[in-house]
Motif scaffolding. Structure first.
Motif, short mmCIF file in Angstrom:
data_model
loop_
_atom_site.label_atom_id
_atom_site.label_comp_id
_atom_site.label_asym_id
_atom_site.label_seq_id
_atom_site.Cartn_x
_atom_site.Cartn_y
_atom_site.Cartn_z
N ALA A 10 11.47 -15.05 14.95
CA ALA A 10 10.70 -14.31 15.95
C ALA A 10 9.46 -13.71 15.32
O ALA A 10 8.38 -13.69 15.93
CB ALA A 10 11.56 -13.21 16.57
N ARG A 11 9.57 -13.23 14.08
CA ARG A 11 8.43 -12.66 13.37
C ARG A 11 7.36 -13.73 13.16
O ARG A 11 6.18 -13.50 13.40
CB ARG A 11 8.90 -12.11 12.02
N ARG A 12 7.76 -14.92 12.70
CA ARG A 12 6.81 -16.01 12.46
C ARG A 12 6.15 -16.45 13.76
O ARG A 12 4.95 -16.72 13.80
CB ARG A 12 7.50 -17.19 11.77
N GLU A 13 6.92 -16.56 14.84
CA GLU A 13 6.36 -16.99 16.13
C GLU A 13 5.32 -16.00 16.64
O GLU A 13 4.25 -16.41 17.09
CB GLU A 13 7.48 -17.15 17.16
N ALA A 14 5.62 -14.71 16.59
CA ALA A 14 4.66 -13.71 17.06
C ALA A 14 3.41 -13.72 16.19
O ALA A 14 2.29 -13.66 16.69
CB ALA A 14 5.30 -12.32 17.06
N SER A 90 6.51 9.04 14.45
CA SER A 90 7.32 10.13 13.92
C SER A 90 6.88 10.42 12.50
O SER A 90 6.29 9.57 11.83
CB SER A 90 8.81 9.77 13.97
N ASP A 91 7.17 11.63 12.03
CA ASP A 91 6.80 12.07 10.68
C ASP A 91 5.34 11.73 10.39
O ASP A 91 5.03 11.03 9.43
CB ASP A 91 7.72 11.44 9.63
N PHE A 92 4.46 12.24 11.23
CA PHE A 92 3.05 11.86 11.16
C PHE A 92 2.35 12.46 9.95
O PHE A 92 1.61 13.43 10.05
CB PHE A 92 2.33 12.23 12.46
N HIS A 93 2.63 11.86 8.80
CA HIS A 93 1.99 12.22 7.54
C HIS A 93 1.32 10.97 7.00
O HIS A 93 1.92 9.91 6.95
CB HIS A 93 3.00 12.73 6.51
N LEU A 94 0.05 11.11 6.63
CA LEU A 94 -0.68 10.00 6.03
C LEU A 94 -1.13 10.40 4.64
O LEU A 94 -1.49 11.55 4.44
CB LEU A 94 -1.90 9.62 6.88
N PRO A 95 -1.14 9.52 3.69
CA PRO A 95 -0.69 8.14 3.85
C PRO A 95 0.83 8.07 3.94
O PRO A 95 1.54 8.92 3.43
CB PRO A 95 -1.21 7.44 2.59
N GLY A 96 1.30 7.01 4.58
CA GLY A 96 2.72 6.73 4.68
C GLY A 96 3.03 5.45 3.93
O GLY A 96 2.15 4.60 3.75
N ILE A 97 4.24 5.32 3.47
CA ILE A 97 4.66 4.12 2.76
C ILE A 97 5.59 3.31 3.68
O ILE A 97 6.65 3.80 4.08
CB ILE A 97 5.38 4.46 1.44
N ILE A 98 5.18 2.11 4.00
CA ILE A 98 5.91 1.26 4.96
C ILE A 98 7.15 0.67 4.30
O ILE A 98 7.09 0.17 3.18
CB ILE A 98 4.99 0.12 5.46
N GLY A 99 8.26 0.72 5.01
CA GLY A 99 9.47 0.02 4.59
C GLY A 99 9.40 -1.43 5.04
O GLY A 99 9.58 -2.35 4.25
N ASP A 100 9.14 -1.63 6.32
CA ASP A 100 9.03 -2.97 6.91
C ASP A 100 8.20 -2.84 8.17
O ASP A 100 8.38 -1.90 8.94
CB ASP A 100 10.43 -3.51 7.23
N LEU A 101 7.29 -3.77 8.39
CA LEU A 101 6.46 -3.79 9.60
C LEU A 101 6.65 -5.14 10.26
O LEU A 101 6.58 -6.18 9.60
CB LEU A 101 4.99 -3.57 9.26
N VAL A 102 6.92 -5.12 11.56
CA VAL A 102 7.08 -6.36 12.32
C VAL A 102 6.18 -6.32 13.55
O VAL A 102 5.88 -5.26 14.09
CB VAL A 102 8.55 -6.61 12.77
N VAL A 103 5.75 -7.50 13.95
CA VAL A 103 5.03 -7.68 15.21
C VAL A 103 5.82 -8.71 15.99
O VAL A 103 6.02 -9.83 15.51
CB VAL A 103 3.58 -8.17 14.99
N VAL A 104 6.30 -8.33 17.17
CA VAL A 104 7.09 -9.24 18.00
C VAL A 104 6.51 -9.26 19.40
O VAL A 104 5.81 -8.34 19.82
CB VAL A 104 8.59 -8.85 18.04
N ARG A 105 6.81 -10.31 20.12
CA ARG A 105 6.42 -10.43 21.52
C ARG A 105 7.45 -9.71 22.37
O ARG A 105 8.65 -9.81 22.14
CB ARG A 105 6.44 -11.90 21.93
N SER A 106 6.96 -8.99 23.39
CA SER A 106 7.82 -8.34 24.36
C SER A 106 7.16 -8.53 25.72
O SER A 106 6.25 -7.79 26.09
CB SER A 106 7.98 -6.85 24.03
N GLY A 107 7.56 -9.59 26.43
CA GLY A 107 6.92 -9.92 27.70
C GLY A 107 5.48 -10.33 27.46
O GLY A 107 5.20 -11.21 26.66
N ASP A 108 4.54 -9.65 28.14
CA ASP A 108 3.12 -9.95 28.01
C ASP A 108 2.45 -9.16 26.88
O ASP A 108 1.24 -9.23 26.73
CB ASP A 108 2.40 -9.64 29.32
#
Length: 149
Positions: A10-14, A90-108
């Motif tokens: 799903a990650r690759r498709e999006a 949440s926890d709006f502190h910058l800079p933040g360190i990402i654990g995992d980021l995904v982009v997926v399709r959800s409808g349109d």
């Protein structure tokens, strides 16, 4: 981190649908998870496109003389989000360190979701998403340094 193949598919498709994603995949050699990348800027608005800026890299399997993983392919990635319909941070502190980021399709829409080992985590839904990136010099700060092996 164990790989969940349906989730990876799903990650690759999006990613394949997003302008600029193919070039980003070619740069890294894989669909990036942005693990340990630094989210350093969030610019969101209800009247124009929003942006997330991420300082990212590729972690190699090699270590240096001090026992740190060798990082290469350093880039600043700009994720542009158009027609944002949902924002949850949440926890709006910058800079933040990402654990995992995904982009997926959800409808349109696309859903950009990330967790964090430090600082801001979130979820944003947008009608259109675009990746731009630019190679950047290596920066070794306490937030971007990787722990020794």
């Amino acid at each position: 981190m164990a790989t969940n193949e349906p989730h990876e598919h799903a990650r690759r498709e999006a990613f394949a649908e997003i302008p600029g994603a193919r070039e980003l995949i070619d740069w890294f050699g894989f669909v990036p998870h942005f693990h340990d990348a630094e989210m350093f800027d969030i610019d969101l608005s209800s009247s124009r496109s929003g942006q997330l800026k991420i300082r990212a890299f590729r972690m190699t399997a090699q270590v240096d003389d001090q026992g740190y993983f060798i990082l290469d392919r350093h880039v600043v990635v700009t994720l542009t989000l158009e027609s944002i319909s949902e924002i949850s941070l949440s926890d709006f502190h910058l800079p933040g360190i990402i654990g995992d980021l995904v982009v997926v399709r959800s409808g349109d829409e696309f859903r950009v979701e990330w967790d964090a080992s430090y600082g801001v985590a979130g979820r944003i839904a947008a009608a259109r998403v675009r990746f731009d990136f630019e190679a950047c010099p290596v920066e070794r700060t306490p937030l971007t340094a990787t722990h020794p092996v």
